[in-house]
Design an enzyme around this catalytic site. Sequence first.
Site, PDB file in Angstrom:
ATOM      1  N   ARG A  48       0.849  -1.210   0.000  1.00  0.00           N
ATOM      2  CA  ARG A  48       0.000   0.000   0.000  1.00  0.00           C
ATOM      3  C   ARG A  48       0.872   1.242   0.000  1.00  0.00           C
ATOM      4  O   ARG A  48       1.939   1.254   0.628  1.00  0.00           O
ATOM      5  CB  ARG A  48      -0.891   0.009   1.226  1.00  0.00           C
ATOM      6  CG  ARG A  48      -1.962  -1.035   1.123  1.00  0.00           C
ATOM      7  CD  ARG A  48      -3.205  -0.615   1.853  1.00  0.00           C
ATOM      8  NE  ARG A  48      -4.321  -1.455   1.415  1.00  0.00           N
ATOM      9  CZ  ARG A  48      -5.530  -1.360   1.910  1.00  0.00           C
ATOM     10  NH1 ARG A  48      -5.793  -0.475   2.819  1.00  0.00           N
ATOM     11  NH2 ARG A  48      -6.493  -2.137   1.465  1.00  0.00           N
ATOM     12  N   ARG A 108       5.362   7.472  -6.310  1.00  0.00           N
ATOM     13  CA  ARG A 108       4.850   6.301  -7.029  1.00  0.00           C
ATOM     14  C   ARG A 108       6.001   5.362  -7.392  1.00  0.00           C
ATOM     15  O   ARG A 108       5.862   4.150  -7.398  1.00  0.00           O
ATOM     16  CB  ARG A 108       4.126   6.742  -8.302  1.00  0.00           C
ATOM     17  CG  ARG A 108       2.771   7.330  -8.006  1.00  0.00           C
ATOM     18  CD  ARG A 108       2.054   7.705  -9.251  1.00  0.00           C
ATOM     19  NE  ARG A 108       1.251   6.601  -9.773  1.00  0.00           N
ATOM     20  CZ  ARG A 108       0.399   6.712 -10.768  1.00  0.00           C
ATOM     21  NH1 ARG A 108       0.241   7.850 -11.385  1.00  0.00           N
ATOM     22  NH2 ARG A 108      -0.288   5.693 -11.193  1.00  0.00           N
ATOM     23  N   ASN A 149      -1.086  -3.373  -9.120  1.00  0.00           N
ATOM     24  CA  ASN A 149      -0.736  -2.131  -9.829  1.00  0.00           C
ATOM     25  C   ASN A 149       0.653  -1.620  -9.487  1.00  0.00           C
ATOM     26  O   ASN A 149       1.107  -1.845  -8.361  1.00  0.00           O
ATOM     27  CB  ASN A 149      -1.754  -1.042  -9.482  1.00  0.00           C
ATOM     28  CG  ASN A 149      -2.952  -1.100 -10.392  1.00  0.00           C
ATOM     29  OD1 ASN A 149      -2.821  -1.388 -11.569  1.00  0.00           O
ATOM     30  ND2 ASN A 149      -4.117  -0.813  -9.838  1.00  0.00           N
ATOM     31  N   ASP A 160     -11.091  -1.161 -17.389  1.00  0.00           N
ATOM     32  CA  ASP A 160     -11.351   0.180 -17.936  1.00  0.00           C
ATOM     33  C   ASP A 160     -12.366   0.062 -19.095  1.00  0.00           C
ATOM     34  O   ASP A 160     -13.250   0.910 -19.237  1.00  0.00           O
ATOM     35  CB  ASP A 160     -10.072   0.815 -18.507  1.00  0.00           C
ATOM     36  CG  ASP A 160      -8.885   0.676 -17.568  1.00  0.00           C
ATOM     37  OD1 ASP A 160      -8.206   1.658 -17.316  1.00  0.00           O
ATOM     38  OD2 ASP A 160      -8.634  -0.450 -17.094  1.00  0.00           O
ATOM     39  N   ARG A 203     -15.802  -0.337 -17.789  1.00  0.00           N
ATOM     40  CA  ARG A 203     -16.331   0.962 -17.325  1.00  0.00           C
ATOM     41  C   ARG A 203     -16.758   1.808 -18.528  1.00  0.00           C
ATOM     42  O   ARG A 203     -17.800   2.470 -18.493  1.00  0.00           O
ATOM     43  CB  ARG A 203     -15.247   1.699 -16.536  1.00  0.00           C
ATOM     44  CG  ARG A 203     -14.976   1.075 -15.188  1.00  0.00           C
ATOM     45  CD  ARG A 203     -13.796   1.715 -14.489  1.00  0.00           C
ATOM     46  NE  ARG A 203     -13.622   1.177 -13.136  1.00  0.00           N
ATOM     47  CZ  ARG A 203     -12.454   1.004 -12.540  1.00  0.00           C
ATOM     48  NH1 ARG A 203     -11.331   1.321 -13.159  1.00  0.00           N
ATOM     49  NH2 ARG A 203     -12.393   0.522 -11.324  1.00  0.00           N
ATOM     50  N   THR A 257     -11.286  -0.556  -4.686  1.00  0.00           N
ATOM     51  CA  THR A 257     -12.237  -1.088  -5.671  1.00  0.00           C
ATOM     52  C   THR A 257     -12.189  -2.608  -5.560  1.00  0.00           C
ATOM     53  O   THR A 257     -11.138  -3.165  -5.263  1.00  0.00           O
ATOM     54  CB  THR A 257     -11.890  -0.670  -7.114  1.00  0.00           C
ATOM     55  OG1 THR A 257     -10.618  -1.240  -7.453  1.00  0.00           O
ATOM     56  CG2 THR A 257     -11.827   0.832  -7.270  1.00  0.00           C
TER      57      THR A 257
HETATM   58  P1  NAD Z   1      -5.038  -4.983  -0.142  1.00  0.00           P
HETATM   59  O1  NAD Z   1      -4.025  -4.185   0.611  1.00  0.00           O
HETATM   60  O2  NAD Z   1      -6.430  -5.122   0.405  1.00  0.00           O
HETATM   61  O3  NAD Z   1      -4.480  -6.472  -0.380  1.00  0.00           O
HETATM   62  C1  NAD Z   1      -3.148  -6.750  -0.683  1.00  0.00           C
HETATM   63  C2  NAD Z   1      -2.832  -8.107  -0.079  1.00  0.00           C
HETATM   64  O4  NAD Z   1      -1.511  -8.467  -0.475  1.00  0.00           O
HETATM   65  C3  NAD Z   1      -2.857  -8.081   1.459  1.00  0.00           C
HETATM   66  O5  NAD Z   1      -3.736  -9.088   1.944  1.00  0.00           O
HETATM   67  C4  NAD Z   1      -1.408  -8.368   1.838  1.00  0.00           C
HETATM   68  O6  NAD Z   1      -1.279  -9.099   3.058  1.00  0.00           O
HETATM   69  C5  NAD Z   1      -0.954  -9.174   0.624  1.00  0.00           C
HETATM   70  N1  NAD Z   1       0.493  -9.280   0.517  1.00  0.00           N
HETATM   71  C6  NAD Z   1       1.416  -8.317   0.743  1.00  0.00           C
HETATM   72  N2  NAD Z   1       2.653  -8.837   0.593  1.00  0.00           N
HETATM   73  C7  NAD Z   1       2.499 -10.135   0.239  1.00  0.00           C
HETATM   74  C8  NAD Z   1       3.395 -11.193  -0.071  1.00  0.00           C
HETATM   75  N3  NAD Z   1       4.730 -11.020  -0.047  1.00  0.00           N
HETATM   76  N4  NAD Z   1       2.889 -12.400  -0.388  1.00  0.00           N
HETATM   77  C9  NAD Z   1       1.553 -12.599  -0.404  1.00  0.00           C
HETATM   78  N5  NAD Z   1       0.660 -11.635  -0.128  1.00  0.00           N
HETATM   79  C10 NAD Z   1       1.133 -10.426   0.197  1.00  0.00           C
HETATM   80  O7  NAD Z   1      -5.096  -4.372  -1.606  1.00  0.00           O
HETATM   81  P2  NAD Z   1      -6.261  -4.589  -2.684  1.00  0.00           P
HETATM   82  O8  NAD Z   1      -7.262  -3.510  -2.582  1.00  0.00           O
HETATM   83  O9  NAD Z   1      -6.698  -6.013  -2.633  1.00  0.00           O
HETATM   84  O10 NAD Z   1      -5.438  -4.342  -4.036  1.00  0.00           O
HETATM   85  C11 NAD Z   1      -4.481  -5.275  -4.465  1.00  0.00           C
HETATM   86  C12 NAD Z   1      -3.767  -4.788  -5.731  1.00  0.00           C
HETATM   87  O11 NAD Z   1      -4.671  -4.808  -6.833  1.00  0.00           O
HETATM   88  C13 NAD Z   1      -3.243  -3.334  -5.620  1.00  0.00           C
HETATM   89  O12 NAD Z   1      -1.973  -3.278  -6.232  1.00  0.00           O
HETATM   90  C14 NAD Z   1      -4.272  -2.557  -6.429  1.00  0.00           C
HETATM   91  O13 NAD Z   1      -3.758  -1.352  -6.926  1.00  0.00           O
HETATM   92  C15 NAD Z   1      -4.562  -3.563  -7.515  1.00  0.00           C
HETATM   93  N6  NAD Z   1      -5.783  -3.341  -8.307  1.00  0.00           N
HETATM   94  C16 NAD Z   1      -5.717  -3.603  -9.641  1.00  0.00           C
HETATM   95  C17 NAD Z   1      -6.821  -3.418 -10.448  1.00  0.00           C
HETATM   96  C18 NAD Z   1      -6.717  -3.716 -11.935  1.00  0.00           C
HETATM   97  O14 NAD Z   1      -7.683  -3.534 -12.682  1.00  0.00           O
HETATM   98  N7  NAD Z   1      -5.558  -4.160 -12.413  1.00  0.00           N
HETATM   99  C19 NAD Z   1      -8.029  -2.964  -9.891  1.00  0.00           C
HETATM  100  C20 NAD Z   1      -8.083  -2.724  -8.528  1.00  0.00           C
HETATM  101  C21 NAD Z   1      -6.954  -2.907  -7.728  1.00  0.00           C
END
Ligand code: NAD
Length: 351
Positions: free
Chosen positions: A117, A124, A156, A184, A187, A266
């Site tokens: 996070r 970034r 991301n 996207d 949407r 999201t």
């Molecule tokens: P979140 O913080 O709720 O979940 C992330 C998870 O990753 C947590 O449970 C954490 O414990 C785990 N994690 C961290 N380090 C780890 C490791 N070494 N091994 C295993 N697990 C580990 O975040 P989220 O809201 O679920 O978002 C996750 C990702 O998805 C973000 O990067 C976000 O930007 C991305 N995302 C992508 C899209 C897309 O369309 N591509 C859309 C939404 C979100």
Amino acid sequence: MSIPKLPSTTSLSDLDIANALFAPIRHAEPPSPTKRHLKISIIGTGNVGMAIAQTLLTQDLVDELLALVDALPDKLRGEMLDLQHAAAFLPRTKIVASTDYAVSAASDLCIVTAGARQLTDESRLNLLQRNVNLFKKIIPPLVKYSPGCILLIVSNPVDVLTYIAWKLSGFPSNRVIGSGTNLDSSRFRFLIADHLDVNAQDVQAYIIGEHGDSSVALWSSISIGGVPILSFLEKRQIAYEKETLVNIHREVINCAYEVIKLKGYTSWAVGYSVANLARSILRDQRSIHPVSVLAKGFHDIEDGDVFLSLPAQLGRGGVLGVINVPITDEEADQLRKSATTILEVQEQLGV
Ligand code: NAD
């Protein structure tokens, strides 16, 4: 019909109980060795990972195993139990979870949603560097335990991280896919459908390029019920506001920020979007999705290895091909600009 009573003893094993419940079928053949069982692993059981897991389960996409991996053991076990407790309402799927990647062994598809996070005031680039370090811990064990799998990256910034996953895995590029602009584009289709009061499933429209701020809307190829909408309006000399188009694309870019501002993250739409990709891949649907693929060689992107979303045909082999969708010179220029920006970031990361 009388149901045979189980002997009341605590020394019976689970197997003994099962044997007591079921009479064996005589002359039964062993299970066919050609029968396929599908196994999906999800790495990262945060908001996104769990939305994907629950959509996969309700859509009956996994017939053997859904393996969950996360770094937080208590949260992971809690999520696993919570999903398992829905067993009576879902098609049968075995759900397992562990912080040990061995649980993901022999997966057909590994979906990576783990991500760090953003910290207060963190750049970034710094966040990206931390996610690259995270991927160095995630991708090698996935490859070790499932050398034949397809990697589907969701974390991301998805385009750069898909490139990192490709490099770390040593897989051919057809087996490393980023969820890219599939969301996207959904949407985009929703907003166009809402604007014209039609069904979003009847709107064919792509957002391509970077998943994020520099994405490219392919206005020239939008069709509704098979009618190419812009050329149709122009032929009939029906006026439309160019501003409306710009606003719809702006809304596609901004709506993720809005959802995050309102609810903190999201989840539902990305869950459906990724389950939709999983279905096309595992059920060999050969359907076309805008996803992040190795884009070098397409639309004169020549400067380096970069992953960007292009409409690609997906099936059991991963990316089967990239469709030659007609794009205008302006759209191609925008796409190449996105490629340059991403290549610069990759250079700054030293990867
Ligand atoms: P979140 O913080 O709720 O979940 C992330 C998870 O990753 C947590 O449970 C954490 O414990 C785990 N994690 C961290 N380090 C780890 C490791 N070494 N091994 C295993 N697990 C580990 O975040 P989220 O809201 O679920 O978002 C996750 C990702 O998805 C973000 O990067 C976000 O930007 C991305 N995302 C992508 C899209 C897309 O369309 N591509 C859309 C939404 C979100």
